[in-house]
Design a protein around this motif. Sequence first.
Motif, PDB file in Angstrom:
ATOM      1  N   LYS A 127       0.816  -1.224   0.000  1.00 50.68           N
ATOM      2  CA  LYS A 127       0.000   0.000   0.000  1.00 50.68           C
ATOM      3  C   LYS A 127       0.842   1.263   0.000  1.00 50.68           C
ATOM      4  N   LYS A 128       1.974   1.246   0.706  1.00 52.72           N
ATOM      5  CA  LYS A 128       2.589   2.540   1.028  1.00 52.72           C
ATOM      6  C   LYS A 128       4.026   2.750   0.597  1.00 52.72           C
ATOM      7  N   LEU A 129       4.686   1.709   0.121  1.00 56.76           N
ATOM      8  CA  LEU A 129       6.084   1.922  -0.291  1.00 56.76           C
ATOM      9  C   LEU A 129       6.116   2.187  -1.795  1.00 56.76           C
ATOM     10  N   ASP A 130       6.577   3.355  -2.164  1.00 58.52           N
ATOM     11  CA  ASP A 130       6.626   3.693  -3.587  1.00 58.52           C
ATOM     12  C   ASP A 130       7.937   3.181  -4.179  1.00 58.52           C
ATOM     13  N   VAL A 131       7.958   1.893  -4.479  1.00 57.30           N
ATOM     14  CA  VAL A 131       9.207   1.235  -4.902  1.00 57.30           C
ATOM     15  C   VAL A 131       9.727   1.831  -6.208  1.00 57.30           C
ATOM     16  N   GLN A 132       8.814   2.131  -7.100  1.00 57.48           N
ATOM     17  CA  GLN A 132       9.237   2.703  -8.380  1.00 57.48           C
ATOM     18  C   GLN A 132      10.039   3.987  -8.169  1.00 57.48           C
ATOM     19  N   LYS A 133       9.507   4.833  -7.320  1.00 60.03           N
ATOM     20  CA  LYS A 133      10.172   6.101  -7.053  1.00 60.03           C
ATOM     21  C   LYS A 133      11.530   5.892  -6.371  1.00 60.03           C
ATOM     22  N   LEU A 134      11.550   5.003  -5.399  1.00 57.41           N
ATOM     23  CA  LEU A 134      12.817   4.726  -4.707  1.00 57.41           C
ATOM     24  C   LEU A 134      13.867   4.187  -5.685  1.00 57.41           C
ATOM     25  N   ALA A 135      13.432   3.260  -6.540  1.00 58.99           N
ATOM     26  CA  ALA A 135      14.357   2.631  -7.495  1.00 58.99           C
ATOM     27  C   ALA A 135      14.892   3.660  -8.482  1.00 58.99           C
ATOM     28  N   CYS A 136      14.035   4.559  -8.890  1.00 65.32           N
ATOM     29  CA  CYS A 136      14.429   5.611  -9.828  1.00 65.32           C
ATOM     30  C   CYS A 136      15.547   6.471  -9.259  1.00 65.32           C
ATOM     31  N   GLY A 137      15.441   6.772  -7.997  1.00 66.35           N
ATOM     32  CA  GLY A 137      16.421   7.652  -7.364  1.00 66.35           C
ATOM     33  C   GLY A 137      17.714   6.955  -6.983  1.00 66.35           C
ATOM     34  N   SER A 138      17.824   5.665  -7.280  1.00 62.40           N
ATOM     35  CA  SER A 138      19.002   4.956  -6.769  1.00 62.40           C
ATOM     36  C   SER A 138      19.577   3.979  -7.784  1.00 62.40           C
ATOM     37  N   ASN A 139      19.431   4.299  -9.057  1.00 60.36           N
ATOM     38  CA  ASN A 139      20.042   3.454 -10.084  1.00 60.36           C
ATOM     39  C   ASN A 139      19.549   2.011  -9.980  1.00 60.36           C
ATOM     40  N   LYS A 140      18.290   1.860  -9.578  1.00 61.28           N
ATOM     41  CA  LYS A 140      17.631   0.535  -9.487  1.00 61.28           C
ATOM     42  C   LYS A 140      18.226  -0.392  -8.421  1.00 61.28           C
ATOM     43  N   ILE A 141      18.975   0.201  -7.503  1.00 65.21           N
ATOM     44  CA  ILE A 141      19.483  -0.596  -6.386  1.00 65.21           C
ATOM     45  C   ILE A 141      18.618  -0.330  -5.159  1.00 65.21           C
ATOM     46  N   ILE A 142      18.063  -1.372  -4.578  1.00 65.21           N
ATOM     47  CA  ILE A 142      17.274  -1.224  -3.352  1.00 65.21           C
ATOM     48  C   ILE A 142      18.093  -1.780  -2.191  1.00 65.21           C
ATOM     49  N   ARG A 143      18.330  -0.927  -1.209  1.00 65.47           N
ATOM     50  CA  ARG A 143      19.136  -1.335  -0.057  1.00 65.47           C
ATOM     51  C   ARG A 143      18.242  -1.591   1.159  1.00 65.47           C
ATOM     52  N   VAL A 144      18.386  -2.773   1.707  1.00 66.95           N
ATOM     53  CA  VAL A 144      17.533  -3.225   2.803  1.00 66.95           C
ATOM     54  C   VAL A 144      18.433  -3.568   3.987  1.00 66.95           C
ATOM     55  N   ALA A 145      18.084  -3.090   5.174  1.00 67.47           N
ATOM     56  CA  ALA A 145      18.920  -3.358   6.353  1.00 67.47           C
ATOM     57  C   ALA A 145      18.140  -4.135   7.402  1.00 67.47           C
ATOM     58  N   ASP A 146      18.786  -5.135   8.001  1.00 73.30           N
ATOM     59  CA  ASP A 146      18.227  -5.829   9.157  1.00 73.30           C
ATOM     60  C   ASP A 146      19.042  -5.418  10.376  1.00 73.30           C
ATOM     61  N   LEU A 147      18.375  -4.814  11.335  1.00 72.36           N
ATOM     62  CA  LEU A 147      19.064  -4.255  12.509  1.00 72.36           C
ATOM     63  C   LEU A 147      18.969  -5.235  13.676  1.00 72.36           C
ATOM     64  N   GLY A 148      20.094  -5.809  14.051  1.00 69.57           N
ATOM     65  CA  GLY A 148      20.089  -6.860  15.087  1.00 69.57           C
ATOM     66  C   GLY A 148      19.750  -8.193  14.462  1.00 69.57           C
ATOM     67  N   CYS A 149      20.596  -8.663  13.562  1.00 72.91           N
ATOM     68  CA  CYS A 149      20.278  -9.839  12.737  1.00 72.91           C
ATOM     69  C   CYS A 149      20.659 -11.145  13.407  1.00 72.91           C
ATOM     70  N   ALA A 150      21.523 -11.107  14.421  1.00 69.92           N
ATOM     71  CA  ALA A 150      22.072 -12.315  15.070  1.00 69.92           C
ATOM     72  C   ALA A 150      22.806 -13.174  14.048  1.00 69.92           C
ATOM     73  N   THR A 151      22.789 -14.491  14.221  1.00 65.23           N
ATOM     74  CA  THR A 151      23.587 -15.371  13.378  1.00 65.23           C
ATOM     75  C   THR A 151      22.763 -16.048  12.294  1.00 65.23           C
ATOM     76  N   GLY A 152      21.494 -15.711  12.221  1.00 66.70           N
ATOM     77  CA  GLY A 152      20.595 -16.455  11.358  1.00 66.70           C
ATOM     78  C   GLY A 152      19.998 -17.605  12.147  1.00 66.70           C
ATOM     79  N   PRO A 153      19.056 -18.378  11.569  1.00 59.53           N
ATOM     80  CA  PRO A 153      18.566 -18.255  10.205  1.00 59.53           C
ATOM     81  C   PRO A 153      17.407 -17.275  10.028  1.00 59.53           C
ATOM     82  N   ASN A 154      16.820 -16.765  11.126  1.00 56.46           N
ATOM     83  CA  ASN A 154      15.614 -15.930  10.963  1.00 56.46           C
ATOM     84  C   ASN A 154      15.837 -14.748  10.030  1.00 56.46           C
ATOM     85  N   THR A 155      17.024 -14.159  10.134  1.00 55.93           N
ATOM     86  CA  THR A 155      17.281 -12.966   9.341  1.00 55.93           C
ATOM     87  C   THR A 155      17.169 -13.256   7.841  1.00 55.93           C
ATOM     88  N   PHE A 156      17.514 -14.492   7.448  1.00 53.54           N
ATOM     89  CA  PHE A 156      17.418 -14.835   6.023  1.00 53.54           C
ATOM     90  C   PHE A 156      15.965 -14.952   5.579  1.00 53.54           C
TER      91      PHE A 156
END
Lengths: 381, 381
Positions: free
Chosen positions: A62-91
């Motif tokens: 509903k709310k993330l304008d992916v097209q706009k974000l991608a346009c402003g970043s050479n089609k690279i989308i950067r995603v961060a997991d804060l406090g990822c531990a060792t896996g596997p949940n983070t994956f």
Amino acid sequence: MRPNSSIDHQPYQICREGKVKMVTNALPPNGGSGTFSYSKNSYFQKLSSSVEERKIEEEIQKKLDVQKLACGSNKIIRVADLGCATGPNTFTNAKKVLEAIKHKYQNQCPNTETTLEFHVLFNDLPSNDFNTLFTSLPHDRNYFTSGVPGSFYNRLFPQSSIHFAYSTYALHFLSKSPEVVQEMNSPAWNKGRIHYTSASKEVVDAYAAQFAKDAAKFLDARALELVPGGMLVIVMPGVPNGMSYSDIVNGLLFDSMGSILMDLSKEGLFDESQVDSFNFPFYAPSPEEMTKVIEMNGEFNIERMELTNPAPWLKSMNQVIPEWIIHVRAVMEAIFTRQFGNEVTHEMFQRLTKELSEKSELVETKHRDKIQILVVLKRKE
Amino acid sequence: MRPNSSIDHQPYQICREGKVKMVTNALPPNGGSGTFSYSKNSYFQKLSSSVEERKIEEEIQKKLDVQKLACGSNKIIRVADLGCATGPNTFTNAKKVLEAIKHKYQNQCPNTETTLEFHVLFNDLPSNDFNTLFTSLPHDRNYFTSGVPGSFYNRLFPQSSIHFAYSTYALHFLSKSPEVVQEMNSPAWNKGRIHYTSASKEVVDAYAAQFAKDAAKFLDARALELVPGGMLVIVMPGVPNGMSYSDIVNGLLFDSMGSILMDLSKEGLFDESQVDSFNFPFYAPSPEEMTKVIEMNGEFNIERMELTNPAPWLKSMNQVIPEWIIHVRAVMEAIFTRQFGNEVTHEMFQRLTKELSEKSELVETKHRDKIQILVVLKRKE
Ligand SMILES: Nc1ncnc2c1ncn2[C@@H]1O[C@H](CSCC[C@H](N)C(=O)O)[C@@H](O)[C@H]1O
Ligand SMILES: Nc1ncnc2c1ncn2[C@@H]1O[C@H](CSCC[C@H](N)C(=O)O)[C@@H](O)[C@H]1O
């Protein structure tokens, strides 16, 4: 903001008297893949986070304008997991988030040929077992990978470089326990307990103030790092407005751990003052508190905030008490060990399982429905 | 290019017969900070790389348009170290490179108020000891950090996202030893030796072909990852055009290791065929070979290429033979251990020190002047 100013996570603090005083602080969960490792004992967190999956997908849709974000970043989308531990949940989390973002992009640009490139940045404390994380990365992943060592209460990423950040079951770790609860002469001195559960109003307030301070730092850093229109999702333990932590099932955990440690000290294993000076840096906020800190920060719109039952599949806690304790142990052991050593910590967890199994009726009376909070924020444009 | 297609470094290869055959492959150097660790035994690499420092600074100053790069990237400069090991050399390298880039920016924009933000991406194999790297990060660093696990022969970073990449003392590690040198029925079978030093022309050619293939993959990936105008710097072992590796001091190393292993097998510690099937994946190219592979790729301009003496400070090798061997051991031990086990590998390194100390006159006759190659490339715009 210069990243070097406060990039590191300080496990110790110098007191005014000049003595090094331990301020208990987040240490990562158990590394490797052994019996008590996080990688083997984190499926409760996974099940609990997965309760929010559909909602997060909905918000992205509903709310993330992916097209706009991608346009402003050479089609690279950067995603961060804060406090990822060792896996596997983070994956699993990364996979779900990326699928939802891709899906949204396809909806927005059904005829495009360009595919997005994803970069997932896995953050945790520098002492987290990143080796285990890196050697267990899924082979079929379709994203570029980075591990980012550092405390999420400080800056981690360059300015306006992240499009989507999430943090599951990590933000309840305070940067440290509040100092006043360890000070003998303070009205907030938390004698004979290891947490604010069942403690005096002063102790509860001190913890609440520490959370407010930490969460403010967290949001300040993320506000600089997220691109305008970027999304920040938090899933963590929470409490209904006005409810005290001793009414909640996890409160029982802290109360029992505290009283077992007091018993062990009375048996002569260590001095009682060790308990007095130890306070677990864990805080579960209410939606009211969350809202306040977000509004103070001012850089985010609240898209969604709600409390949920983290374990709707669980009929009765009694089914899972030993498993539950192993999960707690995988995450908390290092912090207890630093204060009490290996043996005491081991003994404490052994007794804890026994005690809570015996108190199973009490366990059942505790509140465990709406104790997980989901927060979906959007960086203002 | 999709990152998932070839993101992982495969230590094993399936033979046509369906049997798993070990193809020796780059394993990271010794982790941790013990006696034989890379972090304790890498100051030779540091001294050798530092011979190139001034030249690299010069190239940045003359040819890197930092202002333009910064403009196109929201003032974030992304720098990658390919094959960073566990430190500390990688931190020194990062510091020097960042200083030079900042310096150039100040020259270009003397009146600007905006400071650049730096993101340093530390790459190595997934099995590298990133934990040691992360816990020894300099506290006073003024850059954001990432660890990027993966082989630099594959894609590591999103498209056009890196402004400056460098690799010191890493690219001589082939992705694997050439298969034909391990095949009994091949004319390139390298019986009784562990390297192309002093081997037949067929063996030398097979190694050269493997290098050409690997270096091509390396450049293909970097061409996609570097922004137009971005810089790629390589420092690695090299040889003068037309010189054979047995004339070079490092060649003596491989010859001695091979003959010691043959001795040990004759003493009954393992079967000779273990030596026949083992070939160290190390290759030192000539400027001619380098030029060829760069021209084949076609996406880079060669700004500078030269051979240098990596140790101008060193009067005689004999001063440093034991230290030299420990340095070699820190880097190569894991690869030998996988084939021969701990004991044989330990014994081999013990004998190697003794043997080379005894052969010190021979050591002195070997070529050790122009055996380090510096390559400075710029991504075509
Ligand atoms: N200040 C801080 N900065 C970064 N990570 C932190 C942190 N405090 C705690 N953590 C990390 O938060 C993690 C909580 S465990 C949760 C892991 C994972 N998100 C999951 O859902 O399974 C731990 O790995 C801990 O080391
Ligand atoms: N294919 C590959 N991809 C990434 N790193 C590799 C690699 N092959 C070898 N390496 C790494 O290259 C490093 C060489 S040691 C050199 C380390 C550092 N650059 C210095 O100058 O001191 C090792 O850490 C090894 O693991």
